[in-house]
Design a protein around this motif. Structure first.
Motif, PDB file in Angstrom:
ATOM      1  N   ARG A 422      27.737 -39.869 -27.106  1.00 25.52           N
ATOM      2  CA  ARG A 422      27.634 -40.248 -25.694  1.00 25.52           C
ATOM      3  C   ARG A 422      26.292 -39.788 -25.128  1.00 25.52           C
ATOM      4  NH1 ARG A 422      31.708 -36.138 -22.386  1.00 25.52           N
ATOM      5  NH2 ARG A 422      31.759 -34.452 -23.916  1.00 25.52           N
ATOM      6  N   PHE A 423      25.776 -40.571 -24.209  1.00 22.37           N
ATOM      7  CA  PHE A 423      24.471 -40.311 -23.631  1.00 22.37           C
ATOM      8  C   PHE A 423      24.578 -40.286 -22.113  1.00 22.37           C
ATOM      9  CE2 PHE A 423      24.015 -42.664 -27.606  1.00 22.37           C
ATOM     10  CZ  PHE A 423      23.328 -41.724 -28.362  1.00 22.37           C
ATOM     11  N   LEU A 424      24.150 -39.162 -21.533  1.00 24.68           N
ATOM     12  CA  LEU A 424      24.230 -38.940 -20.095  1.00 24.68           C
ATOM     13  C   LEU A 424      22.906 -38.372 -19.591  1.00 24.68           C
ATOM     14  CD1 LEU A 424      27.724 -37.212 -20.183  1.00 24.68           C
ATOM     15  CD2 LEU A 424      27.274 -39.356 -18.958  1.00 24.68           C
ATOM     16  N   PRO A 425      21.819 -39.117 -19.723  1.00 18.94           N
ATOM     17  CA  PRO A 425      20.530 -38.567 -19.294  1.00 18.94           C
ATOM     18  C   PRO A 425      20.502 -38.338 -17.784  1.00 18.94           C
ATOM     19  CG  PRO A 425      20.332 -40.916 -19.736  1.00 18.94           C
ATOM     20  CD  PRO A 425      21.707 -40.507 -20.207  1.00 18.94           C
ATOM     21  N   PRO A 426      19.699 -37.352 -17.333  1.00 13.85           N
ATOM     22  CA  PRO A 426      19.499 -37.231 -15.889  1.00 13.85           C
ATOM     23  C   PRO A 426      18.980 -38.550 -15.331  1.00 13.85           C
ATOM     24  CG  PRO A 426      18.520 -35.362 -17.058  1.00 13.85           C
ATOM     25  CD  PRO A 426      18.909 -36.366 -18.100  1.00 13.85           C
ATOM     26  N   LEU A 427      19.399 -38.888 -14.140  1.00  9.98           N
ATOM     27  CA  LEU A 427      19.014 -40.171 -13.552  1.00  9.98           C
ATOM     28  C   LEU A 427      17.539 -40.193 -13.144  1.00  9.98           C
ATOM     29  CD1 LEU A 427      22.210 -40.826 -11.408  1.00  9.98           C
ATOM     30  CD2 LEU A 427      21.771 -41.393 -13.811  1.00  9.98           C
ATOM     31  N   VAL A 428      16.890 -39.030 -13.212  1.00 10.44           N
ATOM     32  CA  VAL A 428      15.468 -38.932 -12.873  1.00 10.44           C
ATOM     33  C   VAL A 428      14.598 -38.808 -14.123  1.00 10.44           C
ATOM     34  CG1 VAL A 428      15.910 -37.944 -10.594  1.00 10.44           C
ATOM     35  CG2 VAL A 428      15.676 -36.414 -12.573  1.00 10.44           C
ATOM     36  N   ILE A 429      15.149 -39.022 -15.309  1.00 15.84           N
ATOM     37  CA  ILE A 429      14.386 -38.877 -16.537  1.00 15.84           C
ATOM     38  C   ILE A 429      13.254 -39.911 -16.585  1.00 15.84           C
ATOM     39  CG2 ILE A 429      15.888 -40.406 -17.877  1.00 15.84           C
ATOM     40  CD1 ILE A 429      15.486 -38.542 -20.286  1.00 15.84           C
ATOM     41  N   PRO A 430      12.023 -39.501 -16.935  1.00 20.35           N
ATOM     42  CA  PRO A 430      10.945 -40.488 -17.086  1.00 20.35           C
ATOM     43  C   PRO A 430      11.246 -41.449 -18.231  1.00 20.35           C
ATOM     44  CG  PRO A 430      10.062 -38.246 -16.904  1.00 20.35           C
ATOM     45  CD  PRO A 430      11.545 -38.110 -17.092  1.00 20.35           C
ATOM     46  N   GLU A 431      10.853 -42.703 -18.050  1.00 23.27           N
ATOM     47  CA  GLU A 431      11.182 -43.719 -19.054  1.00 23.27           C
ATOM     48  C   GLU A 431      10.582 -43.398 -20.421  1.00 23.27           C
ATOM     49  OE1 GLU A 431      10.602 -47.780 -18.019  1.00 23.27           O
ATOM     50  OE2 GLU A 431      11.823 -47.652 -16.194  1.00 23.27           O
ATOM     51  N   GLN A 432       9.359 -42.845 -20.439  1.00 28.16           N
ATOM     52  CA  GLN A 432       8.747 -42.576 -21.742  1.00 28.16           C
ATOM     53  C   GLN A 432       9.486 -41.471 -22.479  1.00 28.16           C
ATOM     54  OE1 GLN A 432       7.416 -41.139 -19.047  1.00 28.16           O
ATOM     55  NE2 GLN A 432       6.938 -39.035 -19.660  1.00 28.16           N
ATOM     56  N   LEU A 433      10.079 -40.547 -21.722  1.00 23.77           N
ATOM     57  CA  LEU A 433      10.837 -39.461 -22.351  1.00 23.77           C
ATOM     58  C   LEU A 433      12.151 -39.996 -22.915  1.00 23.77           C
ATOM     59  CD1 LEU A 433      10.345 -36.394 -22.704  1.00 23.77           C
ATOM     60  CD2 LEU A 433      11.814 -36.043 -20.718  1.00 23.77           C
ATOM     61  N   LEU A 434      12.812 -40.871 -22.160  1.00 27.97           N
ATOM     62  CA  LEU A 434      14.023 -41.505 -22.649  1.00 27.97           C
ATOM     63  C   LEU A 434      13.729 -42.314 -23.899  1.00 27.97           C
ATOM     64  CD1 LEU A 434      17.019 -42.294 -22.336  1.00 27.97           C
ATOM     65  CD2 LEU A 434      16.285 -44.127 -20.794  1.00 27.97           C
ATOM     66  N   SER A 435      12.629 -43.059 -23.885  1.00 25.21           N
ATOM     67  CA  SER A 435      12.254 -43.864 -25.048  1.00 25.21           C
ATOM     68  C   SER A 435      12.007 -42.981 -26.264  1.00 25.21           C
ATOM     69  CB  SER A 435      11.009 -44.682 -24.716  1.00 25.21           C
ATOM     70  OG  SER A 435      10.629 -45.478 -25.816  1.00 25.21           O
ATOM     71  N   GLU A 436      11.351 -41.837 -26.060  1.00 21.83           N
ATOM     72  CA  GLU A 436      11.104 -40.930 -27.179  1.00 21.83           C
ATOM     73  C   GLU A 436      12.421 -40.371 -27.723  1.00 21.83           C
ATOM     74  OE1 GLU A 436       8.590 -36.883 -28.340  1.00 21.83           O
ATOM     75  OE2 GLU A 436       8.436 -37.717 -26.309  1.00 21.83           O
ATOM     76  N   GLY A 437      13.341 -40.051 -26.837  1.00 21.30           N
ATOM     77  CA  GLY A 437      14.645 -39.584 -27.289  1.00 21.30           C
ATOM     78  C   GLY A 437      15.364 -40.613 -28.136  1.00 21.30           C
ATOM     79  N   LEU A 438      15.245 -41.878 -27.745  1.00 23.78           N
ATOM     80  CA  LEU A 438      15.880 -42.949 -28.514  1.00 23.78           C
ATOM     81  C   LEU A 438      15.155 -43.187 -29.835  1.00 23.78           C
ATOM     82  CD1 LEU A 438      16.679 -45.374 -25.566  1.00 23.78           C
ATOM     83  CD2 LEU A 438      18.296 -43.946 -26.833  1.00 23.78           C
ATOM     84  N   ASP A 439      13.842 -42.918 -29.874  1.00 22.85           N
ATOM     85  CA  ASP A 439      13.120 -42.969 -31.151  1.00 22.85           C
ATOM     86  C   ASP A 439      13.691 -41.941 -32.130  1.00 22.85           C
ATOM     87  OD1 ASP A 439      11.415 -44.933 -30.193  1.00 22.85           O
ATOM     88  OD2 ASP A 439       9.793 -43.533 -29.703  1.00 22.85           O
ATOM     89  N   VAL A 440      13.940 -40.741 -31.630  1.00 19.93           N
ATOM     90  CA  VAL A 440      14.519 -39.688 -32.477  1.00 19.93           C
ATOM     91  C   VAL A 440      15.913 -40.090 -32.937  1.00 19.93           C
ATOM     92  CG1 VAL A 440      15.321 -37.279 -32.523  1.00 19.93           C
ATOM     93  CG2 VAL A 440      13.124 -37.853 -31.441  1.00 19.93           C
TER      94      VAL A 440
END
Length: 449
Positions: A422-440
């Protein structure tokens, strides 16, 4: 130890690994934790955090991790968000506690007014403020019983409602929540949930609701039911989104039979799904709604909000608690709601969902182990299965999550079978950081294949 820690939005929004995860300082502190903290308190990732903000957690070894958990959907507005921190600081300087039941204060009433404004429906509403989600669910049951004069409570397969004796009875999953803790409270009955991925043959929402209603009518009797309690999207049970029409049909049945319809929005509420509340998606108006988690930016606060005539069914003194609606937590909630409005975090959650669904569905095309991609807004999950496409694979879920942890990305698992990421990122997460997390995450699936 550092005496000046910069967290909140000032924290650099990048993943940075300077040691293995967990690092040596975290391991040392975890050994101390093992000496003094009860063994029954679990730990997902044994790193000690010294600062957090935006989409990043910084540990005591200097590693910066990408946060895809938000403290289990609590810090949707981000850690140490300025409106939250400022209001909390002002309130702490003024006073920290009086007990609202002894001498009231405006903050409690302000939060109740916001809840009346934000929750579904335009009817007259009242609230009681509490300290935890389980406490809110338990009080919703008390209120429903007082209003109806009935005792039976209906819950659903794969539900999670808390860790008190009553809410353990309402929770479906045995380990780790119920094992060894019985006997549990009586008059709790379970009905089948709409779980589209797990249906043997496709069942639309209305038919799935009628299936549940048939069980309730035959095994409990509508005249005996005080309330139906349901998560609009299951949380710990696997982020299961019921088929469209399931919730409206249940709500209609409840209304027709004098049953209080309780929406447990503890995990789904406050912009997490791209609406203020998950019930808004299908226009469902619950009689009572329970909230917690994302309401106060990380401080302990919960609420039951509902139709004024139902809330007022309880005698004076029958609701409350020493810490319920603590003034500091109320200040935090008002700051969090201010930020949700000013930054339109509903839109932010929808954008996060678009990015995540696109990436995860692409990942599913390459990895048959991903049997289902589901969720809404910034509440997203993948269910992992074995080669037959159906059998739950908790081992793979654990392996993928462990890989992410080692690479500095905090992920969580869930599901009755433990096979859901399950994924519950903070709603203020920068898009590039979210993208990097999904790369991992993509690397994790490749590495565990």
């Amino acid at each position: 130890m550092s005496t000046s820690i910069a967290g909140g939005p000032e924290l650099p929004q990048s993943r940075r690994l300077v040691t293995e995860i967990p690092g040596p300082v975290s391991r040392e502190r975890f050994a101390r934790r093992q000496r003094f903290v009860a063994g029954g308190v679990g730990t997902t990732l044994p790193v000690f955090i010294e600062a957090a903000g935006g989409g990043v957690l910084r540990d005591v070894d200097g590693n910066s991790l990408i946060d895809l958990a938000s403290g289990i959907a609590v810090t949707g507005v981000g850690n140490a968000a300025p409106p939250v921190a400022a209001r909390v600081a002002d309130q702490v300087r003024a006073f920290t506690h009086t007990c609202f039941m002894v001498t009231p204060y405006d903050g409690y009433v302000d939060v109740c007014e916001e809840l009346a404004r934000l929750t579904p429906g335009d009817h007259a509403k009242k609230s009681v403020l509490l300290s935890s989600g389980a406490e809110a669910v338990e009080n919703a049951v008390k209120i429903a019983r007082a209003h109806t004069g009935r005792h039976a409570v209906v819950v659903f397969d794969h539900a999670y409602h808390g860790r008190t004796n009553l809410t353990m009875a309402m929770t479906a999953k045995n380990m780790p929540y119920k094992q060894g803790f019985g006997p549990f409270a009586g008059e709790v009955h379970r009905a089948p949930m709409s779980y589209p991925f797990r249906e043997v043959t496709a069942v639309d929402g209305t038919d799935a609701a009628d299936r549940a209603i048939d069980v309730i009518d035959k095994q409990v009797g509508a005249a005996n039911v005080a309330c139906v309690v349901i998560e609009p999207i299951l949380g710990e049970g696997g982020f299961v989104v019921p088929a469209k029409g399931f919730l409206p049909r249940l709500a209609e049945w409840a209304r027709s039979n004098g049953v209080v319809f309780v929406a447990d929005e503890i995990q789904t509420g406050f912009c997490r799904t791209g609406d203020w509340f998950a019930c808004d998606h299908e226009g469902v108006v619950p009689d009572l709604i329970t909230t917690a988690k994302g309401i106060a930016g990380g401080l302990p606060l919960a609420a039951v909000t509902g139709r004024a005539e139902i809330m007022d069914a309880v005698h004076p003194g029958g609701l409350g608690g020493t810490y319920g609606g603590n003034p500091v937590a109320c200040a935090a909630a008002l700051g969090a709601i201010e930020l949700m409005r000013s930054q339109d975090l509903n839109a932010a959650a929808r954008r996060i969902g678009e990015l995540m669904f696109s990436r995860l569905r692409g990942l599913a095309e390459r990895h048959p182990a991903i049997g289902d991609v589901r969720g809404r807004g910034a509440m997203v999950a993948v269910e992992l299965v074995t080669a037959d496409g159906r059998t739950p694979d908790p081992g793979r879920a654990a392996a993928v999550s462990a890989y992410c942890h080692a690479q500095g990305v905090l992920t969580l698992t869930c599901g009755t079978n433990g096979n859901v990421l399950r994924f519950l990122p903070p709603l203020v997460i920068p898009e590039q950081l979210l993208s990097e997390g999904l790369d991992v995450l993509a690397d994790a699936f490749a590495a565990t294949a």
